[in-house]
Design an enzyme around this catalytic site. Structure first.
Site, PDB file in Angstrom:
ATOM      1  N   ASP A   1       0.809  -1.222   0.000  1.00 22.11           N
ATOM      2  CA  ASP A   1       0.000   0.000   0.000  1.00 22.11           C
ATOM      3  C   ASP A   1       0.846   1.277   0.000  1.00 22.11           C
ATOM      4  O   ASP A   1       0.444   2.294   0.566  1.00 22.11           O
ATOM      5  CB  ASP A   1      -0.975   0.006   1.202  1.00 22.11           C
ATOM      6  CG  ASP A   1      -1.832  -1.250   1.229  1.00 22.11           C
ATOM      7  OD1 ASP A   1      -2.423  -1.565   0.187  1.00 22.11           O
ATOM      8  OD2 ASP A   1      -1.882  -1.918   2.266  1.00 22.11           O
TER       9      ASP A   1
ATOM     10  N   THR B   1      -9.838  -0.805   1.936  1.00 20.44           N
ATOM     11  CA  THR B   1     -10.879  -0.179   1.114  1.00 20.44           C
ATOM     12  C   THR B   1     -12.209  -0.934   1.186  1.00 20.44           C
ATOM     13  O   THR B   1     -13.267  -0.320   1.151  1.00 20.44           O
ATOM     14  CB  THR B   1     -10.432  -0.089  -0.369  1.00 20.44           C
ATOM     15  OG1 THR B   1      -9.535  -1.148  -0.621  1.00 20.44           O
ATOM     16  CG2 THR B   1      -9.778   1.222  -0.686  1.00 20.44           C
TER      17      THR B   1
ATOM     18  N   ARG C   1       3.270 -29.993  -6.199  1.00 21.34           N
ATOM     19  CA  ARG C   1       3.210 -30.548  -7.562  1.00 21.34           C
ATOM     20  C   ARG C   1       2.207 -31.671  -7.731  1.00 21.34           C
ATOM     21  O   ARG C   1       1.323 -31.614  -8.556  1.00 21.34           O
ATOM     22  CB  ARG C   1       4.599 -31.005  -8.054  1.00 21.34           C
ATOM     23  CG  ARG C   1       5.569 -29.857  -8.186  1.00 21.34           C
ATOM     24  CD  ARG C   1       6.980 -30.280  -7.951  1.00 21.34           C
ATOM     25  NE  ARG C   1       7.170 -30.619  -6.553  1.00 21.34           N
ATOM     26  CZ  ARG C   1       8.105 -31.426  -6.099  1.00 21.34           C
ATOM     27  NH1 ARG C   1       8.948 -32.006  -6.945  1.00 21.34           N
ATOM     28  NH2 ARG C   1       8.223 -31.679  -4.805  1.00 21.34           N
TER      29      ARG C   1
ATOM     30  N   HIS D   1      -6.059  -2.286  -5.911  1.00 26.14           N
ATOM     31  CA  HIS D   1      -5.953  -0.833  -5.874  1.00 26.14           C
ATOM     32  C   HIS D   1      -6.905  -0.218  -6.882  1.00 26.14           C
ATOM     33  O   HIS D   1      -7.365  -0.875  -7.803  1.00 26.14           O
ATOM     34  CB  HIS D   1      -4.521  -0.351  -6.091  1.00 26.14           C
ATOM     35  CG  HIS D   1      -3.817  -1.079  -7.158  1.00 26.14           C
ATOM     36  ND1 HIS D   1      -2.814  -1.971  -6.912  1.00 26.14           N
ATOM     37  CD2 HIS D   1      -3.999  -1.069  -8.482  1.00 26.14           C
ATOM     38  CE1 HIS D   1      -2.405  -2.476  -8.040  1.00 26.14           C
ATOM     39  NE2 HIS D   1      -3.096  -1.961  -9.006  1.00 26.14           N
TER      40      HIS D   1
HETATM   41  P1  IMP Z   1      -2.122 -13.223   1.254  1.00 21.85           P
HETATM   42  O1  IMP Z   1      -1.246 -12.600   0.226  1.00 21.85           O
HETATM   43  O2  IMP Z   1      -3.590 -13.077   0.953  1.00 21.85           O
HETATM   44  O3  IMP Z   1      -1.739 -14.644   1.564  1.00 21.85           O
HETATM   45  O4  IMP Z   1      -1.895 -12.421   2.643  1.00 21.85           O
HETATM   46  C1  IMP Z   1      -0.655 -12.469   3.336  1.00 21.85           C
HETATM   47  C2  IMP Z   1      -0.308 -11.128   3.971  1.00 21.85           C
HETATM   48  O5  IMP Z   1      -0.001 -10.195   2.954  1.00 21.85           O
HETATM   49  C3  IMP Z   1      -1.446 -10.512   4.790  1.00 21.85           C
HETATM   50  O6  IMP Z   1      -0.890  -9.810   5.877  1.00 21.85           O
HETATM   51  C4  IMP Z   1      -2.074  -9.548   3.805  1.00 21.85           C
HETATM   52  O7  IMP Z   1      -2.776  -8.521   4.451  1.00 21.85           O
HETATM   53  C5  IMP Z   1      -0.841  -9.047   3.081  1.00 21.85           C
HETATM   54  N1  IMP Z   1      -1.143  -8.572   1.728  1.00 21.85           N
HETATM   55  C6  IMP Z   1      -1.450  -9.318   0.655  1.00 21.85           C
HETATM   56  N2  IMP Z   1      -1.643  -8.550  -0.418  1.00 21.85           N
HETATM   57  C7  IMP Z   1      -1.431  -7.279  -0.027  1.00 21.85           C
HETATM   58  C8  IMP Z   1      -1.444  -6.014  -0.715  1.00 21.85           C
HETATM   59  O8  IMP Z   1      -1.694  -5.920  -1.943  1.00 21.85           O
HETATM   60  N3  IMP Z   1      -1.166  -4.914   0.061  1.00 21.85           N
HETATM   61  C9  IMP Z   1      -0.871  -4.998   1.382  1.00 21.85           C
HETATM   62  N4  IMP Z   1      -0.829  -6.159   2.045  1.00 21.85           N
HETATM   63  C10 IMP Z   1      -1.105  -7.289   1.356  1.00 21.85           C
END
Ligand code: IMP
Length: 472
Positions: free
Chosen positions: A19, A341, A144, A47
Site C-alpha cells: 500500500d 478499502t 506438484r 488498488h
Molecule cells: P495473502 O497474500 O492473501 O496470503 O496475505 C498475506 C499477507 O499479505 C497478509 O498480511 C495480507 O494482508 C498481506 N497482503 C497481501 N496482499 C497485499 C497487498 O496488496 N497490500 C498490502 N498487504 C497485502
C-alpha cells in the site's frame, strides 16, 4: 543494460509492507514503456486507479490499464482466479477501456482452485491473509502432485484439455475436503462457473511462453510492476507474516518470463508514514503491540467493528498531541485514511524506518526511490515534539545491528533508535516543483538519501496524477 542491446526491463516494487502507492508511480511513468507486466501474486493485490473521470478497481490486471496503447502482461509467477479475472475484465471494459489484443496472461500461471480459497479461510487467520487462496495455490505449485493426482493446474493445462483438468480440480477439492473437513458445497456449480470463466478469458491466455522475450528482443521496453511489497516477500520478508510469492526485484525476471540480462533499473516506492495490514513485526509502529492487537481485532464481543467510522468520530486534534503513542497512531490513521478499502479494517501505522529501507535498497539493488504521501508529514507539526521522527538504527538485545534479523522473534525484540528532525506545518498539496517544498522537507529528503544510500527520484504530495514532483 542488456548485452542484447535491444529493449530493457525496469522494475517498480514497494519497499515496505504494501500500500505504498505503487500503482500511481506506475501510472506516472507508464508512458515510457511498451509493456507493463505483473510477475507475482494474484487477486490479493487491490488498488483503484483514477484518470479522465474513470475510476477502476484492479486486482489481477496490471495498473497501466488506462494507458490505452500499452500491452499488459501477467507472468508465469502469478496465480489466477478465473472468475475474478473474468469479472475484472468485464468491469474494466464496462468503462469503455478495451483489453482485446492488449492483455496477455501466461499459460504457465497457476489456477486458484476452489479448495485453495476454503483452506485459506481456515488457515490464513493468524497471518491475516486476504482469503483469496493465494498461499494454498502457491503451496500446491510447490507440492506438484498428491500421489498420482496433479496438484498444480496451470492455465495452459485447462486450455489444452479442459475435461481432464477440471476433473483434476474436482478431485483436488474432494481430497482437501477429507483433510480439512469443509462443508459440502455445490462443487458442480462452481466448476461450471469456472468453465464459463475460462471460455471468457481464453482469448487473453498467451500460449507462447517466449512472448515477452520476443517483444524485448524486438526493442520493447518493459515495466515490471511488483504486487505486495518487499517486506511481504515469502523468503526475505517478515516470515511467516508474509504473502506466498517472492516480491523482491529479482523475482520480476523469473515470474515475468525474461532472463535477467535485460535489467535496466529498479525503482522502490516508499511511504513517508508507513502502514501494514496483517500481523507481524513492525518496529516503528505507533503504539506497538497494543496497536497490532487493536488493528487485528476484526470483531469485538463477536460483532464486526467498522473502525473507520468509530475513529472518524474521535477528537483528532487532541489525540495527535497526546503523549500516548497509540493515540497518536489513531490520529495519523484517520488523517491518512489508512483503512482497508473493502473492509474498513484499520491499517497499522508507524514512523518511517530507514534501517528497513536501507536493507530493502541493498537486497533489491534499488537504484532510485519515490517517497509517496509526503503531505502527511505535515501532521508531525501537531505532535508534542513537533518534529519528524525517523528510525535510523536498530538495537537487538542491547547490541546495534544494521540489518533485518533472519528470525521473526528476534525482529520483534528489535528496539528502534530514533532521530528527530525539524517538521513543517505548510500545506504542500498544491506544490508543483521541488523548489517550492519547505526547507525542512528538503533536508529530510537529503537525510533519507544519505542514510539509505539511494537517490530520491521524486515525491508525491497528494493522490492525484498532478501531485507528483520530480526531484531533479
Ligand atoms: P495473502 O497474500 O492473501 O496470503 O496475505 C498475506 C499477507 O499479505 C497478509 O498480511 C495480507 O494482508 C498481506 N497482503 C497481501 N496482499 C497485499 C497487498 O496488496 N497490500 C498490502 N498487504 C497485502
Amino acid at each position: 543494460m542488456s548485452k542484447f542491446q535491444r529493449g530493457y526491463a525496469d522494475i517498480v516494487i514497494g519497499t515496505q509492507y504494501g500500500d505504498e502507492g505503487k500503482a500511481r508511480v506506475i501510472d506516472d511513468i507508464a508512458n515510457n514503456y511498451d509493456i507493463i507486466a505483473r510477475f507475482n501474486g494474484g487477486p490479493n493485490a487491490g488498488h483503484t486507479i483514477e484518470a479522465n473521470g474513470i475510476r477502476i478497481a484492479l486486482r489481477q490486471v496490471p495498473s497501466a490499464v488506462l494507458h490505452g496503447e500499452k500491452l499488459l502482461y501477467v507472468g508465469s509467477g502469478c496465480v489466477i482466479d478465473l472468475e475474478k479475472l473474468r469479472d475484472e475484465i468485464a468491469s474494466i471494459e464496462g468503462h469503455g477501456v478495451y483489453l482485446k489484443d492488449r492483455l496477455r496472461v501466461s499459460s504457465q500461471a497457476s489456477v486458484i482452485q476452489p479448495h485453495h480459497k476454503l483452506i485459506d479461510e481456515i488457515i490464513g487467520g493468524e497471518i491475516g491473509t486476504t482469503k483469496n487462496g493465494i498461499g494454498p495455490a502457491y503451496s500446491d505449485r510447490a507440492i506438484r502432485m498428491n500421489g498420482s493426482l496433479i496438484a498444480n493446474v496451470r492455465l495452459g493445462d485447462l486450455v489444452d484439455n479442459p475435461d481432464k483438468y477440471f476433473t483434476i480440480i474436482e478431485n483436488n477439492f474432494r481430497l482437501a475436503q477429507q483433510r480439512y473437513g469443509f462443508q459440502t458445497i455445490d462443487l458442480r456449480a462452481i466448476i461450471e462457473s469456472m468453465r464459463v470463466g475460462l471460455e471468457d478469458i481464453k482469448q487473453y491466455i498467451e500460449l507462447d511462453t517466449l512472448f515477452v522475450q520476443k517483444k524485448i528482443r524486438e526493442g520493447s521496453r518493459i515495466l515490471f510492476e511488483g504486487a505486495q511489497s518487499f517486506m511481504l516477500d515469502v523468503n526475505k520478508g517478515s516470515v511467516p507474516y508474509v504473502t506466498a510469492s517472492p516480491t523482491n526485484a529479482a523475482a520480476a525476471f523469473t515470474g515475468g518470463d525474461l532472463p535477467p540480462n535485460f535489467h535496466g533499473k529498479t525503482i522502490g516506492v516508499v511511504k513517508a508514514v508507513m502502514s501494514r495490514v496483517g500481523h507481524g513485526p513492525f518496529v516503528s509502529e505507533f503504539g506497538g503491540k497494543a496497536s497490532e492487537e487493536y488493528c487485528m481485532a476484526v470483531k469485538i464481543d463477536g460483532l464486526s467493528v467498522n473502525s473507520k467510522k468509530v475513529e472518524s468520530e474521535l477528537p483528532i486534534d487532541t489525540l495527535i498531541a497526546s503523549n500516548n503513542d497509540f493515540e497518536v497512531g489513531q490520529a495519523f490513521r484517520v488523517l491518512s485514511n489508512e483503512y482497508g478499502t473493502v473492509t474498513g479494517r484499520p491499517r497499522r501505522v508507524g514512523n518511517l524506518d530507514l534501517v528497513q529501507l536501507r536493507h530493502a535498497v541493498a537486497v533489491n539493488g534499488i537504484d532510485e526511490i519515490v517517497i509517496t504521501k509526503c503531505d502527511l508529514l505535515r501532521n508531525y507539526s501537531s505532535t508534542t515534539r513537533r518534529q519528524l521522527a525517523i528510525v535510523v538504527g536498530y538495537k537487538l538485545d542491547g547490541k546495534e545491528i544494521d540489518y533485518i534479523p533472519g528470525s521473526t522473534d528476534s525482529y520483534r525484540r528489535v528496539e528502534p533508535i530514533y532521530e528527530y528532525m525539524n517538521g513543517f506545518s505548510e500545506d504542500i498539496t498544491t506544490a508543483k516543483t521541488f523548489k517550492e517544498l519547505p526547507e525542512a522537507l528538503k533536508i529530510f529528503i537529503d537525510r533519507v538519501e544519505k542514510i539509505v544510500g539511494c537517490k530520491v527520484r521524486g515525491v508525491s504530495v497528494g493522490p492525484d496524477r498532478c501531485q507528483y514532483i520530480q526531484k531533479s
